[in-house]
Scaffold this motif. Structure first.
Motif, mmCIF file in Angstrom:
data_model
loop_
_atom_site.group_PDB
_atom_site.id
_atom_site.type_symbol
_atom_site.label_atom_id
_atom_site.label_comp_id
_atom_site.label_asym_id
_atom_site.label_seq_id
_atom_site.Cartn_x
_atom_site.Cartn_y
_atom_site.Cartn_z
ATOM 1 N N LEU A 273 -7.453 5.825 -1.645
ATOM 2 C CA LEU A 273 -7.272 7.209 -2.075
ATOM 3 C C LEU A 273 -5.850 7.725 -1.934
ATOM 4 C CD1 LEU A 273 -9.084 9.480 0.557
ATOM 5 C CD2 LEU A 273 -7.779 7.428 1.053
ATOM 6 N N LEU A 274 -5.003 7.057 -1.138
ATOM 7 C CA LEU A 274 -3.595 7.437 -1.034
ATOM 8 C C LEU A 274 -2.757 6.518 -1.907
ATOM 9 C CD1 LEU A 274 -3.109 8.013 2.819
ATOM 10 C CD2 LEU A 274 -3.782 9.671 1.066
ATOM 11 N N ASP A 275 -1.716 7.073 -2.482
ATOM 12 C CA ASP A 275 -0.779 6.274 -3.281
ATOM 13 C C ASP A 275 0.227 5.639 -2.327
ATOM 14 O OD1 ASP A 275 0.674 5.120 -5.263
ATOM 15 O OD2 ASP A 275 1.615 6.984 -5.952
ATOM 16 N N VAL A 276 -0.105 4.460 -1.841
ATOM 17 C CA VAL A 276 0.705 3.785 -0.829
ATOM 18 C C VAL A 276 1.539 2.692 -1.502
ATOM 19 C CG1 VAL A 276 0.656 2.486 1.323
ATOM 20 C CG2 VAL A 276 -1.070 4.233 0.896
ATOM 21 N N PRO A 277 2.850 2.682 -1.287
ATOM 22 C CA PRO A 277 3.686 1.649 -1.911
ATOM 23 C C PRO A 277 3.294 0.245 -1.435
ATOM 24 C CG PRO A 277 5.028 3.431 -1.008
ATOM 25 C CD PRO A 277 3.640 3.637 -0.497
ATOM 26 N N GLU A 278 3.482 -0.719 -2.309
ATOM 27 C CA GLU A 278 3.257 -2.111 -1.930
ATOM 28 C C GLU A 278 4.244 -2.509 -0.845
ATOM 29 O OE1 GLU A 278 1.097 -4.429 -2.922
ATOM 30 O OE2 GLU A 278 0.012 -3.135 -4.333
ATOM 31 N N ARG A 279 3.795 -3.364 0.064
ATOM 32 C CA ARG A 279 4.665 -3.925 1.095
ATOM 33 C C ARG A 279 4.329 -5.399 1.230
ATOM 34 N NH1 ARG A 279 7.192 0.140 4.066
ATOM 35 N NH2 ARG A 279 8.056 -1.420 5.465
ATOM 36 N N PRO A 280 5.303 -6.203 1.561
ATOM 37 C CA PRO A 280 5.002 -7.625 1.777
ATOM 38 C C PRO A 280 4.134 -7.809 3.017
ATOM 39 C CG PRO A 280 7.258 -7.133 2.408
ATOM 40 C CD PRO A 280 6.727 -5.907 1.731
ATOM 41 N N ARG A 281 3.382 -8.872 3.022
ATOM 42 C CA ARG A 281 2.542 -9.174 4.179
ATOM 43 C C ARG A 281 2.889 -10.570 4.669
ATOM 44 N NH1 ARG A 281 -3.104 -10.532 1.040
ATOM 45 N NH2 ARG A 281 -2.456 -12.581 0.310
ATOM 46 N N GLU A 282 2.589 -10.793 5.928
ATOM 47 C CA GLU A 282 2.712 -12.131 6.507
ATOM 48 C C GLU A 282 1.319 -12.578 6.925
ATOM 49 O OE1 GLU A 282 5.531 -12.578 9.608
ATOM 50 O OE2 GLU A 282 7.211 -11.774 8.433
ATOM 51 N N ARG A 283 0.880 -13.720 6.420
ATOM 52 C CA ARG A 283 -0.475 -14.204 6.678
ATOM 53 C C ARG A 283 -0.420 -15.423 7.602
ATOM 54 N NH1 ARG A 283 -5.063 -14.324 2.183
ATOM 55 N NH2 ARG A 283 -4.962 -12.154 2.872
ATOM 56 N N THR A 284 -1.125 -15.302 8.727
ATOM 57 C CA THR A 284 -1.248 -16.415 9.661
ATOM 58 C C THR A 284 -2.695 -16.511 10.096
ATOM 59 O OG1 THR A 284 0.992 -16.007 10.498
ATOM 60 C CG2 THR A 284 -0.444 -17.423 11.818
ATOM 61 N N GLY A 285 -3.329 -17.635 9.777
ATOM 62 C CA GLY A 285 -4.729 -17.797 10.145
ATOM 63 C C GLY A 285 -5.580 -16.713 9.530
ATOM 64 N N ASN A 286 -6.333 -15.997 10.381
ATOM 65 C CA ASN A 286 -7.231 -14.954 9.865
ATOM 66 C C ASN A 286 -6.595 -13.578 9.871
ATOM 67 O OD1 ASN A 286 -7.191 -14.541 12.662
ATOM 68 N ND2 ASN A 286 -9.304 -13.806 12.711
ATOM 69 N N THR A 287 -5.266 -13.509 10.069
ATOM 70 C CA THR A 287 -4.592 -12.240 10.319
ATOM 71 C C THR A 287 -3.439 -12.022 9.354
ATOM 72 O OG1 THR A 287 -5.107 -12.554 12.665
ATOM 73 C CG2 THR A 287 -3.521 -10.836 12.120
ATOM 74 N N ASP A 288 -3.306 -10.796 8.859
ATOM 75 C CA ASP A 288 -2.178 -10.386 8.022
ATOM 76 C C ASP A 288 -1.410 -9.279 8.729
ATOM 77 O OD1 ASP A 288 -3.134 -12.112 6.126
ATOM 78 O OD2 ASP A 288 -3.713 -10.559 4.678
ATOM 79 N N GLU A 478 -12.939 6.307 1.434
ATOM 80 C CA GLU A 478 -11.552 6.027 1.033
ATOM 81 C C GLU A 478 -11.445 5.478 -0.389
ATOM 82 O OE1 GLU A 478 -11.634 5.350 5.560
ATOM 83 O OE2 GLU A 478 -12.902 4.879 3.837
ATOM 84 N N THR A 479 -12.510 4.813 -0.853
ATOM 85 C CA THR A 479 -12.500 4.328 -2.235
ATOM 86 C C THR A 479 -13.574 4.992 -3.086
ATOM 87 O OG1 THR A 479 -13.901 2.457 -1.588
ATOM 88 C CG2 THR A 479 -11.522 2.076 -1.635
ATOM 89 N N LEU A 480 -14.529 5.655 -2.455
ATOM 90 C CA LEU A 480 -15.611 6.323 -3.183
ATOM 91 C C LEU A 480 -15.282 7.767 -3.536
ATOM 92 C CD1 LEU A 480 -18.841 5.122 -1.328
ATOM 93 C CD2 LEU A 480 -18.296 4.748 -3.733
ATOM 94 N N ASP A 481 -14.557 8.453 -2.652
ATOM 95 C CA ASP A 481 -14.357 9.905 -2.797
ATOM 96 C C ASP A 481 -12.875 10.264 -2.652
ATOM 97 O OD1 ASP A 481 -17.244 10.386 -2.852
ATOM 98 O OD2 ASP A 481 -17.181 9.862 -0.735
ATOM 99 N N PRO A 482 -12.069 9.981 -3.665
ATOM 100 C CA PRO A 482 -10.628 10.286 -3.567
ATOM 101 C C PRO A 482 -10.334 11.770 -3.779
ATOM 102 C CG PRO A 482 -11.123 9.313 -5.705
ATOM 103 C CD PRO A 482 -12.409 9.311 -4.929
ATOM 104 N N THR A 483 -10.834 12.604 -2.876
ATOM 105 C CA THR A 483 -10.662 14.054 -2.967
ATOM 106 C C THR A 483 -9.530 14.507 -2.055
ATOM 107 O OG1 THR A 483 -12.217 14.464 -1.168
ATOM 108 C CG2 THR A 483 -13.130 14.300 -3.400
ATOM 109 N N ARG A 487 -8.324 12.933 1.517
ATOM 110 C CA ARG A 487 -6.924 12.548 1.771
ATOM 111 C C ARG A 487 -6.385 13.256 3.011
ATOM 112 N NH1 ARG A 487 -6.994 13.407 -3.878
ATOM 113 N NH2 ARG A 487 -6.885 11.425 -5.048
ATOM 114 N N GLU A 488 -6.725 14.530 3.140
ATOM 115 C CA GLU A 488 -6.274 15.277 4.313
ATOM 116 C C GLU A 488 -6.845 14.676 5.588
ATOM 117 O OE1 GLU A 488 -4.620 17.900 6.951
ATOM 118 O OE2 GLU A 488 -4.082 17.450 4.871
ATOM 119 N N ALA A 489 -8.113 14.248 5.539
ATOM 120 C CA ALA A 489 -8.726 13.630 6.715
ATOM 121 C C ALA A 489 -8.027 12.333 7.080
ATOM 122 C CB ALA A 489 -10.209 13.375 6.452
ATOM 123 N N VAL A 490 -7.667 11.530 6.089
ATOM 124 C CA VAL A 490 -6.952 10.276 6.368
ATOM 125 C C VAL A 490 -5.598 10.575 6.996
ATOM 126 C CG1 VAL A 490 -5.820 8.292 5.287
ATOM 127 C CG2 VAL A 490 -8.151 8.923 4.615
#
Length: 506
Positions: A273-288, A478-483, A487-490
């Motif tokens: 629901l927020l317009d968040v810029p893309e960021r690179p991730r680092e993936r190791t095992g089961n964790t990003d 967060e994906t069902l109700d983008p109101t 957004r204020e609650a997030v």
């Protein structure tokens, strides 16, 4: 003419249907309640063991008495355990049955005994071991009905003022495997969900979307579902409502789960629901890791997904928009965002999932770019029970626990009463560890009840709990109700968690 044949669940007999029968009769339908041997009917041969085949024969006798008269559409209703003899009988009289109604019942399979559906895991294990060692002697015995304060071990007692009259359940009915051919598969079915005892349609749809194979099969088969806002015994708690629902079920009414056939992504894969810029991730095992700008070390928030999630679900939860959206957002605000996959594939997997989480947290804390002394854990949905370990013994480096629309005590059908994964019981040991709780106003009844139980305990023990409400939000808002409200609650929740992470002092 519709003819209902009603089969009650464990420990109960025909008497539990009294008020529902009265309402159905007023509506002009014919109703028969089945007296199962040992549960309202005396054995024909005293001393003979009563097993599932005995109960199937009881149901068959009623079906045969009804089908002798032409022009009748027989609707079999199996409540809880009662679905086992209902299916066994319908398999042998499939041509005579217009519909089967699963009334807050599981989905029994050929070769599986009803014992597999008993919620209390300790009891399942005990009876399985006794049956393996004693065979016929156990099968000939009885299981005493629950004591007054133990009915909730078998399902939610929501709506009940007192327990129904009960009788011992013949053990053979739980231990003998159900035997089915393909005949019963041709009979139309309807499910009635008691949302105080288990998931409603929205939750089932989410489970379809993440890949639950049994529910996907129901979606593909276009099985209709109806809901009742009550616990496991609707014939006692809301008999008139149940009668209305059964009449609708008999006509094929209800909502259907969907699978495929639409261009719209499932709820959990829709945009954050927020317009968040893309960021690179680092993936190791089961964790990003989503790293903020600057050299660090930075505080970190570990986002813990819910479940159960089928092992074959793709993408895996750490790539779901809600998790990645939060992780990127906190990274933008100067905190390491962490997502992970854990192996909560069934409600029996909480120990495995807890170990996966603990391992991931230690790996994150060992990263030199992370401030190992400033960590927050943020849980979602069915990940809520995993909070219990951290509440029971908060480490010094844990500065906050957050939870969105969480399950905070084991649900009625889980059979996890004496378990360490019980946040309500753990909360008294949390001291002043900050807890940020995000509530969805349109939460399912069964999950909302666990949240209220948690807050009652928080008031009792003086826990440090902050509540952030999303009044019109649903589970997974967060994906069902983008109101704007959501957004204020997030923003409030993220701000609250990060303030605790960045505060001076331990």
């Amino acid at each position: 003419m519709t003819v209902f044949v009603l089969v009650a669940g464990a420990f109960t007999g025909p008497h539990v249907w009294r008020d529902t029968v009265a309402r159905l009769t007023v509506e002009g339908t014919e109703v028969h309640t089945v007296a199962l041997t040992g549960l309202g009917k005396r054995p024909e041969v005293p001393g003979k063991a009563i097993d599932l085949e005995t109960h199937i024969a009881d149901v068959l006798a009623v079906i045969d008495s009804v089908r002798e008269q032409a022009g009748r559409e027989i609707v079999l209703v199996g409540h809880d355990y009662g679905i086992h003899p209902v299916l066994g009988a319908a398999d042998r009289r499939a041509e005579s049955i217009a519909r089967i109604v699963y009334l807050d019942a599981g989905m029994p399979r050929d070769g599986v005994p009803a014992l597999a559906a008993v919620p209390d895991r300790r009891l399942r294990k005990e009876l399985s071991e006794r049956a393996a060692g004693s065979g016929e002697r156990v099968a000939a015995g009885e299981l005493p009905p629950p004591a007054r304060d133990e009915w909730s071990l078998w399902g939610s007692t929501a709506g009940l003022s007192e327990a129904a009259l009960a009788a011992p359940q013949p053990l053979g009915t739980l231990l003998q495997p159900l035997r089915l051919t393909d005949a019963v598969a041709a009979v139309p079915v309807t499910g009635v969900l008691c949302t105080g005892n288990g998931p409603g349609m929205e939750m089932l749809q989410m489970m379809v979307d993440v890949g639950d194979p049994a529910l996907r099969a129901l979606a593909e088969a276009r099985v209709p579902f109806l809901e009742l806002p009550t616990g496991l015994w609707p014939m006692q708690s809301c008999p008139d409502m149940l009668a209305d629902v059964l009449i609708e079920a008999a006509s094929g009414g209800g909502r259907r789960l969907t699978f495929g056939g639409t261009d719209r992504p499932p709820a959990h894969l829709r945009p954050f629901l927020l317009d968040v810029p893309e960021r690179p991730r680092e993936r190791t095992g089961n964790t990003d890791l989503y790293l903020p700008d600057g050299p660090g070390p930075h505080p970190a928030v570990v986002f813990v997904h819910g479940g159960p999630v089928p092992a074959g679900a793709r993408p895996t939860p750490r790539d779901w928009p809600t998790l990645t959206g939060y992780a990127r957002h906190v990274a933008e605000l100067g905190v390491v965002g962490v997502t992970l996959d854990h192996r909560l594939h069934a409600v029996t997997d909480y120990e495995t999932a807890a170990a996966d989480l603990a391992y991931a947290v230690e790996r994150v804390r060992a990263d030199p770019r992370v401030d190992a002394g400033r960590i927050a854990l943020w849980f979602f949905s069915g990940g809520g029970p995993l909070t219990a370990d951290w509440l029971a013994a908060p480490p010094t480096w844990l500065h906050c626990v957050a939870a969105n629309y969480p399950i905070l005590s084991p649900l009625p059908g889980w059979g996890m009463v004496d378990t360490r994964f019980h946040p309500v019981r753990a909360l008294a040991h949390a001291g002043q560890l900050p807890v940020v709780l995000v509530r969805a106003g349109r939460e399912s009844g069964e999950i909302a009840a666990t949240v209220e139980e948690f807050l009652t305990e928080a008031r009792r023990c003086g826990a440090n709990v902050e509540i952030i409400d999303v009044p019109d939000g649903r589970h997974g808002f967060e994906t069902l109700d983008p109101t704007d409200e959501a957004r204020e609650a997030v923003h409030r929740a993220v701000g609250s968690v990060l303030a605790r992470l960045k505060a001076k002092g331990p």
